[in-house]
Design a protein around this motif. Structure first.
Motif, mmCIF file in Angstrom:
data_model
loop_
_atom_site.group_PDB
_atom_site.id
_atom_site.type_symbol
_atom_site.label_atom_id
_atom_site.label_comp_id
_atom_site.label_asym_id
_atom_site.label_seq_id
_atom_site.Cartn_x
_atom_site.Cartn_y
_atom_site.Cartn_z
ATOM 1 N N ASN A 401 0.851 -1.223 0.033
ATOM 2 C CA ASN A 401 -0.010 -0.029 0.038
ATOM 3 C C ASN A 401 0.817 1.394 -0.129
ATOM 4 O O ASN A 401 0.363 2.203 -0.719
ATOM 5 C CB ASN A 401 -0.978 -0.001 1.132
ATOM 6 C CG ASN A 401 -1.938 -1.134 0.995
ATOM 7 O OD1 ASN A 401 -2.384 -1.444 0.115
ATOM 8 N ND2 ASN A 401 -2.642 -1.493 2.336
ATOM 9 N N VAL A 402 1.779 1.280 0.750
ATOM 10 C CA VAL A 402 2.806 2.412 0.976
ATOM 11 C C VAL A 402 3.395 2.670 -0.485
ATOM 12 O O VAL A 402 3.538 3.804 -0.964
ATOM 13 C CB VAL A 402 3.993 2.240 2.039
ATOM 14 C CG1 VAL A 402 4.792 3.615 1.957
ATOM 15 C CG2 VAL A 402 3.071 2.487 3.605
ATOM 16 N N LEU A 403 4.001 1.591 -1.210
ATOM 17 C CA LEU A 403 4.648 1.613 -2.486
ATOM 18 C C LEU A 403 3.681 2.018 -3.445
ATOM 19 O O LEU A 403 3.926 2.705 -4.394
ATOM 20 C CB LEU A 403 5.008 0.424 -2.783
ATOM 21 C CG LEU A 403 6.229 -0.003 -1.822
ATOM 22 C CD1 LEU A 403 6.542 -1.718 -2.482
ATOM 23 C CD2 LEU A 403 7.319 0.585 -2.484
ATOM 24 N N THR A 404 2.282 1.716 -3.441
ATOM 25 C CA THR A 404 1.266 2.055 -4.262
ATOM 26 C C THR A 404 1.126 3.672 -4.146
ATOM 27 O O THR A 404 0.916 4.194 -5.155
ATOM 28 C CB THR A 404 -0.077 1.496 -4.068
ATOM 29 O OG1 THR A 404 0.171 0.071 -4.265
ATOM 30 C CG2 THR A 404 -1.202 2.195 -4.841
ATOM 31 N N SER A 405 1.012 4.142 -2.779
ATOM 32 C CA SER A 405 0.985 5.714 -2.723
ATOM 33 C C SER A 405 2.109 6.282 -3.212
ATOM 34 O O SER A 405 2.095 7.352 -3.720
ATOM 35 C CB SER A 405 0.606 5.776 -1.182
ATOM 36 O OG SER A 405 0.517 7.282 -1.044
ATOM 37 N N ILE A 787 13.903 8.855 0.780
ATOM 38 C CA ILE A 787 12.838 9.643 1.146
ATOM 39 C C ILE A 787 11.902 9.899 -0.177
ATOM 40 O O ILE A 787 10.748 10.061 -0.124
ATOM 41 C CB ILE A 787 13.245 10.729 1.958
ATOM 42 C CG1 ILE A 787 13.789 10.458 3.354
ATOM 43 C CG2 ILE A 787 11.930 11.574 2.292
ATOM 44 C CD1 ILE A 787 14.366 11.342 3.871
ATOM 45 N N GLY A 788 12.433 10.522 -1.098
ATOM 46 C CA GLY A 788 11.892 10.695 -2.471
ATOM 47 C C GLY A 788 11.364 9.865 -3.222
ATOM 48 O O GLY A 788 10.375 9.883 -3.668
ATOM 49 N N ARG A 789 11.782 8.418 -2.813
ATOM 50 C CA ARG A 789 11.201 7.342 -3.590
ATOM 51 C C ARG A 789 9.920 6.959 -2.881
ATOM 52 O O ARG A 789 9.138 6.397 -3.531
ATOM 53 C CB ARG A 789 12.218 6.125 -3.856
ATOM 54 C CG ARG A 789 13.334 6.456 -4.838
ATOM 55 C CD ARG A 789 14.024 5.404 -5.393
ATOM 56 N NE ARG A 789 14.779 4.863 -4.255
ATOM 57 C CZ ARG A 789 16.188 5.197 -4.345
ATOM 58 N NH1 ARG A 789 16.816 6.210 -4.935
ATOM 59 N NH2 ARG A 789 16.856 4.838 -3.195
ATOM 60 N N TYR A 790 9.859 6.783 -1.602
ATOM 61 C CA TYR A 790 9.195 6.149 -0.808
ATOM 62 C C TYR A 790 8.203 6.977 0.139
ATOM 63 O O TYR A 790 7.416 6.359 0.934
ATOM 64 C CB TYR A 790 9.823 5.093 0.010
ATOM 65 C CG TYR A 790 10.496 4.256 -0.795
ATOM 66 C CD1 TYR A 790 9.761 3.164 -1.683
ATOM 67 C CD2 TYR A 790 11.919 3.928 -0.827
ATOM 68 C CE1 TYR A 790 10.584 2.345 -2.418
ATOM 69 C CE2 TYR A 790 12.620 3.118 -1.491
ATOM 70 C CZ TYR A 790 11.984 2.297 -2.497
ATOM 71 O OH TYR A 790 12.773 1.566 -3.204
ATOM 72 N N THR A 791 8.141 8.130 0.137
ATOM 73 C CA THR A 791 7.231 9.009 0.699
ATOM 74 C C THR A 791 5.852 8.874 0.113
ATOM 75 O O THR A 791 5.651 9.481 -1.007
ATOM 76 C CB THR A 791 7.493 10.377 0.774
ATOM 77 O OG1 THR A 791 9.035 10.693 1.329
ATOM 78 C CG2 THR A 791 6.651 11.403 1.646
ATOM 79 N N SER A 796 4.633 10.982 -5.457
ATOM 80 C CA SER A 796 4.210 10.496 -6.725
ATOM 81 C C SER A 796 2.668 11.114 -7.269
ATOM 82 O O SER A 796 2.737 11.338 -8.685
ATOM 83 C CB SER A 796 3.668 9.034 -6.633
ATOM 84 O OG SER A 796 2.605 9.019 -5.617
ATOM 85 N N LEU A 797 2.135 12.079 -6.203
ATOM 86 C CA LEU A 797 1.030 12.766 -6.907
ATOM 87 C C LEU A 797 1.354 13.705 -7.717
ATOM 88 O O LEU A 797 2.160 14.625 -7.273
ATOM 89 C CB LEU A 797 0.275 13.438 -5.782
ATOM 90 C CG LEU A 797 -1.192 13.660 -5.817
ATOM 91 C CD1 LEU A 797 -1.957 12.419 -6.309
ATOM 92 C CD2 LEU A 797 -1.828 14.244 -4.565
ATOM 93 N N TRP A 798 0.916 13.850 -9.086
ATOM 94 C CA TRP A 798 1.614 14.420 -10.077
ATOM 95 C C TRP A 798 1.411 16.117 -10.110
ATOM 96 O O TRP A 798 2.256 16.533 -10.409
ATOM 97 C CB TRP A 798 0.838 14.039 -11.439
ATOM 98 C CG TRP A 798 -0.432 14.412 -11.643
ATOM 99 C CD1 TRP A 798 -1.616 13.423 -11.471
ATOM 100 C CD2 TRP A 798 -1.116 15.356 -12.046
ATOM 101 N NE1 TRP A 798 -2.789 13.600 -11.710
ATOM 102 C CE2 TRP A 798 -2.511 15.283 -12.260
ATOM 103 C CE3 TRP A 798 -0.668 16.500 -12.581
ATOM 104 C CZ2 TRP A 798 -3.573 16.124 -12.616
ATOM 105 C CZ3 TRP A 798 -1.643 17.541 -13.133
ATOM 106 C CH2 TRP A 798 -3.094 17.151 -13.017
ATOM 107 N N PRO A 799 0.388 16.403 -9.479
ATOM 108 C CA PRO A 799 0.259 17.866 -9.296
ATOM 109 C C PRO A 799 1.295 18.574 -8.551
ATOM 110 O O PRO A 799 1.382 19.758 -8.407
ATOM 111 C CB PRO A 799 -1.161 18.256 -8.823
ATOM 112 C CG PRO A 799 -1.756 17.166 -9.174
ATOM 113 C CD PRO A 799 -0.894 15.752 -8.826
ATOM 114 N N ILE A 800 1.915 17.659 -7.389
ATOM 115 C CA ILE A 800 2.737 18.345 -6.605
ATOM 116 C C ILE A 800 4.076 17.764 -6.458
ATOM 117 O O ILE A 800 4.833 18.218 -5.602
ATOM 118 C CB ILE A 800 2.284 18.199 -5.050
ATOM 119 C CG1 ILE A 800 1.798 16.854 -4.780
ATOM 120 C CG2 ILE A 800 0.860 18.876 -4.976
ATOM 121 C CD1 ILE A 800 1.357 16.443 -3.138
#
Length: 860
Positions: A401-405, A787-791, A796-800
């Motif tokens: 789930n965390v990876l999906t997010s 941190i950048g890969r797994y936060t 991942s959210l494209w607008p931000i």
């Protein structure tokens, strides 16, 4: 004569086996032990004998009924297995067996997975107001109108409540009763209980944490002893019997029934599906408040979840029993042996129903054991695999789930670009109009349009995956509530989930509109693609005549009509009843019986119709087929390290596998009809998806602060084909040694779970080794990278995501990495070298220096 002596005599005479006698003795001992709590030994023995005799008589009658149902299912399935032919007219018993479990057209029959979805859809359509009232909030994911939930529960218990809640509880109660009756007709035996309320879930961990006596003290005052029946005497429960029964319930819940099983020399399975829901629903609560109190403490704490888990579970059980019989496990075993035996005939050079294709006898022999394994693995996925350890499953689920997010926040960009082309291909295959899909998607986002689709019997994903265990492109998730929330909100906020649901509704409504337009034609007059699609799901001329006898639904006066599945299912309650009876060949001598038969027949036609709509929708909006999922996981149970790691390998690949298998099947079918048509279909799809992939690559580049890639480089178009063709993340490897997660191709093939573990080892043990060896560690840079890969969400959210990286991560790297500026410069040089791109929002800058140079897409 004592009961034990009777059994010994029966064994000596050969009337019973020793195992059968031991089973009867164990059942007698249990009845006797319960009776002794309120009766003397002699009276308890007599009561135990009477109770056991009554149970055996009932079981004998039920066994005879289920045997007949099982034999009927076996005869139907044998006829289908023997008669199925592939696109070239060849027998293919292996594919036929898989078709009975799951298919997406071209099969000529219903499947367990397809019928389950259809039954669920009609049930949800009947509860459309419930779905609308308790839909989830876009921002928080919380269920709306939560205070009304308790009022609905009161209505289900027959208590006074608000008019709105009474209407909702009435719809739920009617759906529960319809499913109960149909479950029993398929071989089950669930008794009707007045003011039953709704199913009560039990959290075994919560019971164990509380302890036996505190649990009993809590539940005892909530129960209605006057309505609880003594299973032995049939009378009111005495104090002693109640205490013993509560002990029995506690042990059953916390040990999954093993505390009351006598060890035997036979494997313990779950047995016949027909008997698994045939409980007495022993705990009878005083009222709704009592039920709610227990649910908050030892249940789910969400009555709406309980409602839809029951509806969805009953629908799946009904579909399974109707197709595979009351004991589906035995049917699957029979199919495995039939298929293997036919393959063995092919090895021996005998006439066979096995499609060997170009395989030699040695090649077929090599697959003999695989055939049964494959059938069983698909069945396990259709029914839901066993969970060996819930703690292990939840832990790995949290990681997924965390990876999906952390990864899927930009998948909506690819979906927005590619879905219209996939949708067009599905329309071409289904015989639907090709135009207007994009505009219709925008229109269907309106609440009114969405509710129209749900009322017609089209699934709403929120209430299918009520526990949010599935996400498009992520596959099976699992995990605890907090991590499921992260994954679910990410795919929702990114637009992926709303877009997916909207496209499903558009495609389904287009089917309803197209068939309404064709209602004036006979079956043999329908356009060939549409007719072939209908036949692929078992819809024949009689079914079509029933479907088109319905009055078309018009949301607004004068608007175009829709042929809705839920209206077809309700034909028995309409003026069309006599016509339906005539079409189905029902003898109307007994009007009550004829009406029931017509209702069942109309509902069956509606379910075929829905199965077709939902099956073709999977072609238009691929999410993940059971066959694709089971290729990697096989029959491995959940909750084991091996099973969960295999599930991790599949994460983010479900879409690609499903898309590829469905398209290959479609191309083969189209080539079988006409080679030019098949070639045109395959070529048009590849061209469209390549263009869509190119658009997705450019949009993602801009979202990440980069100029578009130059499109005069042939490598760009290869990457576009990979991205648009369903490979998504795999497209990142076309021109780089690592993907956008910083992982190698091998790590990504192994799955993000293993990749994350590898990253953790590099960050800890890897840096420690470098430190001992006196090498530079770059630990600060690697920490920032992790941190950048797994936060979740932010990375991942494209607008931000670009702002998160530049404003926070890059500034953090300045603090932790002495060579941050050099690293940032190397990032830009590598990007320029690999793709010819520049960054308009450069690493380390708090704001973009300029806008994206769109002209860079035309040339370097």
């Amino acid at each position: 004569m004592a009961f034990r002596d009777c059994l010994i005599s029966a064994v000596d005479q050969g009337a019973l086996s020793r195992e059968e006698a031991a089973e009867l003795q164990a059942r007698f001992d249990e009845q006797f032990a319960q009776a002794r709590l309120s009766l003397g030994d002699d009276a308890a023995a007599a009561a135990a004998k009477d109770a056991l005799a009554a149970e055996l008589r009932y079981e004998a009658a039920e066994t005879r009924r289920r045997v007949l149902l099982q034999d009927g299912a076996r005869a139907r399935n044998a006829e289908y297995l023997q008669g199925y032919r592939d696109a070239k007219g060849r027998p293919d018993i292996f594919s036929a067996a898989l078709n009975l479990l799951e298919h997406y057209g071209y099969a000529g029959t219903s499947s367990v997975a397809g019928r389950a979805k259809a039954i669920t859809s009609l049930a949800h359509g009947a509860m459309a107001d419930v779905l609308s009232t308790f839909r989830r909030d876009f921002a928080t994911g919380a269920r709306r109108n939560r205070p009304m939930v308790d009022d609905v529960v009161r209505g289900l218990f027959g208590e006074e409540t608000t008019p709105e809640a009474k209407a909702l509880s009435g719809a739920i109660g009617e759906t529960f009763e319809l499913l109960r009756q149909r479950f029993n007709a398929a071989g089950g035996a669930i008794g009707k209980l007045e003011k039953w309320g709704l199913p009560q879930g039990h959290d075994a961990a919560a019971l164990l944490q509380a302890g036996r006596e505190p649990w009993k003290d809590f539940v005892r005052p909530l129960l209605d002893r006057e309505r609880m029946r003594d299973p032995l005497s049939g009378g009111t429960m005495t104090e002693a019997r109640l205490e013993a029964s509560l002990d029995h319930v506690f042990d059953t819940i916390t040990t999954d029934g093993w505390a009351h099983r006598a060890p035997t020399m036979q494997a313990r399975g779950r047995g016949s599906l027909a008997s698994q829901r045939a409980d007495h629903r022993f705990l009878v609560f005083k009222d709704a408040d009592a039920w709610l109190s227990y649910d908050r403490e030892f249940g789910h704490g969400d009555p709406i979840r309980s409602v839809f888990e029951h509806v969805n579970g009953m629908s799946a059980d009904i579909a399974t029993m109707e197709i595979l019989g009351p004991n589906p496990g035995a049917m699957v075993e029979w199919m495995k042996q039939v298929v293997t035996a036919e393959a063995a005939k092919a090895v021996a050079g005998k006439p066979s129903l096995y499609n060997a294709g170009a395989k030699t006898a040695e090649g077929i022999a090599e697959k003999l054991n695989y055939l049964g394994y494959r059938i069983d693995s698909v069945y396990q996925y259709v029914r839901g695999r066993q969970v060996v350890s819930s703690a292990v499953a939840a832990g790995f689920g949290d990681v997924r789930n965390v990876l999906t997010s952390a990864v899927l926040g930009s998948a909506s960009i690819t979906a927005a670009a590619t879905d219209p082309f996939i949708d067009a291909a599905a329309r071409f295959l289904s015989g639907l109009p090709m135009g207007g899909a994009l505009g219709a998607v925008l229109h269907t986002g309106r609440r009114g349009t969405r509710e129209e689709a749900v009322r017609s019997g089209i699934l709403l994903d929120d209430f299918v995956h009520i526990m949010q265990d599935e996400a498009r492109w992520a596959g099976t998730l699992g995990g605890r509530e907090w991590s499921r929330w992260l994954a679910d909100r990410t795919v929702t906020w990114s637009g992926l989930a709303p877009m997916t649901q909207a496209r499903k509704h558009v495609f389904a409504r287009e089917f309803e509109a197209t068939l309404a337009d064709q209602a004036g034609r006979r079956f043999d007059e329908l356009p060939r693609p549409l007719r072939d699609t209908m036949a692929g799901y078992g819809i024949d001329a009689t079914d079509w005549d029933v479907m088109r006898s319905v009055e078309m639904h018009r949301p607004k006066p004068g608007s175009a009509g829709f042929l809705r599945p839920i209206d077809v299912a309700g034909l028995a309650d309409a003026p069309a009843l006599p016509k339906v009876q005539q079409l189905l060949g029902i003898d109307a001598t007994d009007q009550a019986l004829a009406r029931d038969q017509a209702a069942a027949g109309a509902r069956r036609v509606a379910e075929k119709y829905l199965e077709m709509i939902l099956g073709q929708t999977e072609r238009a909006v691929p999410e993940g087929t059971v066959r694709a999922k089971s290729v990697v996981g096989g029959a491995a149970p959940r909750g084991t390290a091996a099973g969960e790691l295999l599930q991790g390998v599949l994460q983010f690949k479900t879409f690609s596998l499903s898309f590829t298998t469905l398209q290959l099947e479609a191309i083969m079918r189209e080539v079988g009809v006409s080679k030019p048509r098949g070639a045109a279909y395959a070529g048009g799809l590849a061209l469209g998806l390549t263009i869509a992939g190119a658009l997705a690559i450019q949009l993602k580049a801009i979202a990440n602060g980069k100029d578009p890639q130059p499109m005069d480089d042939p490598r760009f178009w290869i990457q576009a084909l990979g991205t648009g063709g369903g490979f998504g993340i795999m497209g990142d490897y076309m021109f780089a040694d690592v993907n956008r997660l910083g992982q190698s191709l091998g790590e990504q093939i192994a799955g993000p779970t293993i990749g994350a573990g590898s990253d953790a080892l590099k960050l800890t043990i890897g840096n420690a080794q470098e430190l001992v060896q006196g090498k530079p560690t770059h630990a600060g840079r690697e920490v920032v990278g992790a941190i950048g890969r797994y936060t979740p969400v932010l990375s991942s959210l494209w607008p931000i995501r670009a702002a998160y990286r530049r404003v926070f991560l890059d500034q953090l790297q300045y603090l932790l990495d002495p060579e941050a500026s050099k690293n940032f410069s190397e990032q830009q040089s590598r990007l320029r070298r690999e793709t010819g791109q520049e960054m308009f929002w450069e690493p380390g800058d708090l704001a973009p220096r300029r806008g994206p140079r769109l002209e860079r897409a035309l040339h370097r």
